[in-house]
Design a protein around this motif. Structure first.
Motif, short mmCIF file in Angstrom:
data_model
loop_
_atom_site.label_atom_id
_atom_site.label_comp_id
_atom_site.label_asym_id
_atom_site.label_seq_id
_atom_site.Cartn_x
_atom_site.Cartn_y
_atom_site.Cartn_z
N ARG A 284 12.19 5.50 -16.06
CA ARG A 284 13.03 6.69 -16.17
C ARG A 284 14.30 6.45 -15.39
O ARG A 284 14.26 5.97 -14.27
N THR A 285 15.39 6.80 -15.97
CA THR A 285 16.68 6.61 -15.33
C THR A 285 17.42 7.93 -15.34
O THR A 285 17.54 8.57 -16.39
N PRO A 286 17.92 8.37 -14.18
CA PRO A 286 18.65 9.64 -14.16
C PRO A 286 19.92 9.55 -14.98
O PRO A 286 20.42 8.46 -15.25
N VAL A 287 20.42 10.70 -15.38
CA VAL A 287 21.67 10.72 -16.14
C VAL A 287 22.83 11.23 -15.29
O VAL A 287 23.87 11.58 -15.81
N ALA B 229 22.51 6.13 -12.78
CA ALA B 229 22.64 6.96 -13.97
C ALA B 229 22.93 6.21 -15.26
O ALA B 229 23.59 5.19 -15.26
N ILE B 230 22.43 6.80 -16.34
CA ILE B 230 22.81 6.40 -17.69
C ILE B 230 23.78 7.48 -18.16
O ILE B 230 23.38 8.64 -18.32
N LEU C 90 24.11 14.11 -22.94
CA LEU C 90 22.90 13.35 -22.65
C LEU C 90 22.20 13.98 -21.45
O LEU C 90 22.79 14.15 -20.39
N ALA C 91 20.94 14.35 -21.61
CA ALA C 91 20.19 15.01 -20.55
C ALA C 91 19.04 14.16 -20.02
O ALA C 91 18.43 14.52 -19.02
N GLY C 92 18.74 13.04 -20.66
CA GLY C 92 17.67 12.18 -20.18
C GLY C 92 17.55 10.93 -21.03
O GLY C 92 17.89 10.93 -22.21
N PHE C 93 17.10 9.86 -20.40
CA PHE C 93 16.90 8.58 -21.10
C PHE C 93 15.72 7.88 -20.48
O PHE C 93 15.65 7.73 -19.26
N GLU C 94 14.78 7.46 -21.31
CA GLU C 94 13.63 6.69 -20.85
C GLU C 94 13.39 5.53 -21.80
O GLU C 94 13.60 5.67 -23.01
N LEU D 258 11.53 4.53 -26.82
CA LEU D 258 12.69 5.20 -26.23
C LEU D 258 12.51 6.71 -26.34
O LEU D 258 11.96 7.20 -27.32
N ALA D 259 13.01 7.42 -25.34
CA ALA D 259 13.06 8.88 -25.37
C ALA D 259 14.46 9.27 -24.91
O ALA D 259 14.85 8.95 -23.78
N VAL D 260 15.22 9.91 -25.78
CA VAL D 260 16.58 10.33 -25.46
C VAL D 260 16.63 11.85 -25.59
O VAL D 260 16.33 12.39 -26.65
N THR D 261 17.00 12.50 -24.50
CA THR D 261 17.04 13.96 -24.45
C THR D 261 18.48 14.43 -24.43
O THR D 261 19.32 13.87 -23.73
#
Length: 142
Positions: free
Chosen positions: A6-9, A19-20, A69-73, A83-86
């Motif tokens: 998990r990487t913070p945005v 952050a991503i 972009l609210a999240g990236f995993e 991948l999970a992109v929020t």
């Protein structure tokens, strides 16, 4: 299977483990994940290119059309990468569950979702209770 990374945005840049905030940062994060777990040597180079294209499309769509972009995993699976992109939008893209057919019109754009569908083993869109959605895809590396 490796745990999700998990990487913070928001916060420091990806080079500092932070952050991503762009498609480029997301691609670099996924490249690092592959390197860290020794998956670059055995992976099909074309499959890695496909994976990075999907990463770019999903993150760019979240930024451009998903109200940010609210999240990236990213997590390794036996066959590839999940991948999970929020993002912050409740709107499900019209082509998210399409056939993957490339549009045959003269308009600009509209190629991202067909590419995502064609290059991924699975695509799901999950609404978030607090608003927005998370798009989950699995991209094979074999």
């Amino acid at each position: 299977m490796s745990p999700a990374h998990r990487t913070p945005v928001a916060g420091p840049g990806p080079e500092a483990g932070g952050a991503i905030t762009s498609a480029a940062a997301a691609r670099e994060h996924v490249r690092g994940l592959l390197r860290e777990h020794g998956r670059t040597g055995g992976a099909n180079p074309d499959a890695v290119i496909d994976l990075l294209l999907v990463v770019s499309e999903l993150v760019t769509n979240a930024i451009r059309h998903g109200e940010g972009l609210a999240g990236f995993e990213a997590a390794l699976t036996e066959r590839g990468v999940r991948l999970a992109v929020t993002d912050n939008s409740d709107t499900v893209p019209a082509q998210a569950y399409g056939s993957g057919e490339i549009p045959h019109t003269s308009r600009t754009g509209g190629y991202g979702w067909p590419l995502i569908i064609r290059l991924s083993e699975s695509v799901t869109v999950e609404p978030r209770p607090e608003g927005g959605k998370t798009i989950h895809v699995t991209v094979p590396l074999t």
